[in-house]
Motif scaffolding. Structure first.
Motif, PDB file in Angstrom:
ATOM      1  N   LEU A 265     -37.106   1.245  11.604  1.00 36.82           N
ATOM      2  CA  LEU A 265     -36.725   1.216  10.364  1.00 36.82           C
ATOM      3  C   LEU A 265     -37.708   0.908   9.371  1.00 36.82           C
ATOM      4  CD1 LEU A 265     -34.585   1.067   8.240  1.00 36.82           C
ATOM      5  CD2 LEU A 265     -34.264  -1.479   8.665  1.00 36.82           C
ATOM      6  N   ARG A 266     -39.124   0.279   9.868  1.00 32.96           N
ATOM      7  CA  ARG A 266     -40.222  -0.023   9.192  1.00 32.96           C
ATOM      8  C   ARG A 266     -40.786   1.264   8.837  1.00 32.96           C
ATOM      9  NH1 ARG A 266     -45.098   0.720  10.775  1.00 32.96           N
ATOM     10  NH2 ARG A 266     -44.581   0.608  13.051  1.00 32.96           N
ATOM     11  N   LYS A 267     -41.073   2.425   9.847  1.00 27.29           N
ATOM     12  CA  LYS A 267     -41.271   3.584   9.824  1.00 27.29           C
ATOM     13  C   LYS A 267     -40.567   4.401   8.582  1.00 27.29           C
ATOM     14  CE  LYS A 267     -43.469   4.452  14.138  1.00 27.29           C
ATOM     15  NZ  LYS A 267     -43.567   5.375  15.215  1.00 27.29           N
ATOM     16  N   LEU A 268     -39.127   4.231   8.627  1.00 27.74           N
ATOM     17  CA  LEU A 268     -38.410   4.875   7.534  1.00 27.74           C
ATOM     18  C   LEU A 268     -38.542   4.405   6.171  1.00 27.74           C
ATOM     19  CD1 LEU A 268     -34.792   5.989   7.851  1.00 27.74           C
ATOM     20  CD2 LEU A 268     -35.491   4.312   6.085  1.00 27.74           C
ATOM     21  N   LEU A 269     -38.853   3.043   6.009  1.00 26.02           N
ATOM     22  CA  LEU A 269     -38.755   2.425   4.732  1.00 26.02           C
ATOM     23  C   LEU A 269     -40.257   2.774   4.227  1.00 26.02           C
ATOM     24  CD1 LEU A 269     -37.211  -0.869   5.230  1.00 26.02           C
ATOM     25  CD2 LEU A 269     -36.541   1.121   4.080  1.00 26.02           C
ATOM     26  N   ALA A 270     -41.259   2.716   5.246  1.00 26.09           N
ATOM     27  CA  ALA A 270     -42.723   3.087   4.657  1.00 26.09           C
ATOM     28  C   ALA A 270     -42.836   4.415   4.027  1.00 26.09           C
ATOM     29  CB  ALA A 270     -43.752   2.890   5.554  1.00 26.09           C
ATOM     30  N   ALA A 271     -42.063   5.330   4.753  1.00 27.91           N
ATOM     31  CA  ALA A 271     -42.294   6.669   4.385  1.00 27.91           C
ATOM     32  C   ALA A 271     -41.295   6.901   2.934  1.00 27.91           C
ATOM     33  CB  ALA A 271     -41.690   7.661   5.548  1.00 27.91           C
TER      34      ALA A 271
END
Length: 193
Positions: free
Chosen positions: A53-59
């Motif tokens: 989820l962190r990766k998705l949000l950062a992108a």
């Protein structure tokens, strides 16, 4: 500089910078949001779920400035399994009469594919009386889209203010309509720190 603040549910509405000082700052923000939203839905979220989820949000938030010239955004994320929806904040110096200016801000007279734009008075304790609109339209590919827009003239600050969200799933917008209105009602204008 003036900014909108909220005391709404912080595990659904995340203040989101429109510009980042570094990738590390964006990653730290995304980690905090991922952990918060997953913890609200799971007793002990697995590290892999937080990381994904962190990766998705950062992108996701890296591209927000390309979408609109907004001064601020709040990311609405009531469910970690759904794509978050940004709520953008636009401010401009007040000009002309309030009524026509607010109608323009909420796109009251814009084309709408399904039915005419729905416009109603929307009053909050802190921002005062404004307008709220709901609009439906189709993309060039035929996808039905929906938006909800709020507009206020904040006389004390000398600005016209717009908060808006665009939904690719009008049904989801309808599901969260009361939550969106509650969020709009929680806003107030203050000075940036």
């Amino acid at each position: 500089m003036k900014l909108l603040n909220t005391d709404s549910e912080t595990l659904q509405w995340f203040p989101t910078p429109m510009h980042w000082n570094s990738d590390a700052e964006r990653e730290e923000w995304a980690e905090m949001c991922a952990l918060a939203v997953l913890s609200a839905h799971e007793e002990s979220p697995k590290r892999r779920r937080v990381k994904n989820l962190r990766k998705l949000l950062a992108a996701f938030v890296a591209d927000l400035p390309k979408l609109t010239p907004a001064q601020q955004a709040f990311l609405f994320m009531p469910d970690p399994e759904r794509t978050p929806v940004p709520a953008f904040v636009l401010m401009a110096p007040s000009e002309g009469e309030a009524g026509p200016a607010l109608r323009q801000i909420v796109q009251a007279d814009a084309e709408s594919a399904v039915r005419p734009v729905e416009v109603e008075t929307f009053t909050t304790e802190r921002l005062g009386q404004g307008l709220r609109s709901t609009r439906f339209w189709s993309t060039v590919n035929g996808q039905l889209m929906a938006s909800v827009r709020f507009g206020w003239r904040v006389a004390g600050a000398g600005v016209d203010l717009c908060l808006y969200m665009v939904w690719s799933d009008p049904g989801q917008m309808a599901v969260y309509s009361d939550t969106i209105d509650e969020f709009a009602g929680s806003l107030w204008m203050g000075d940036a720190d």
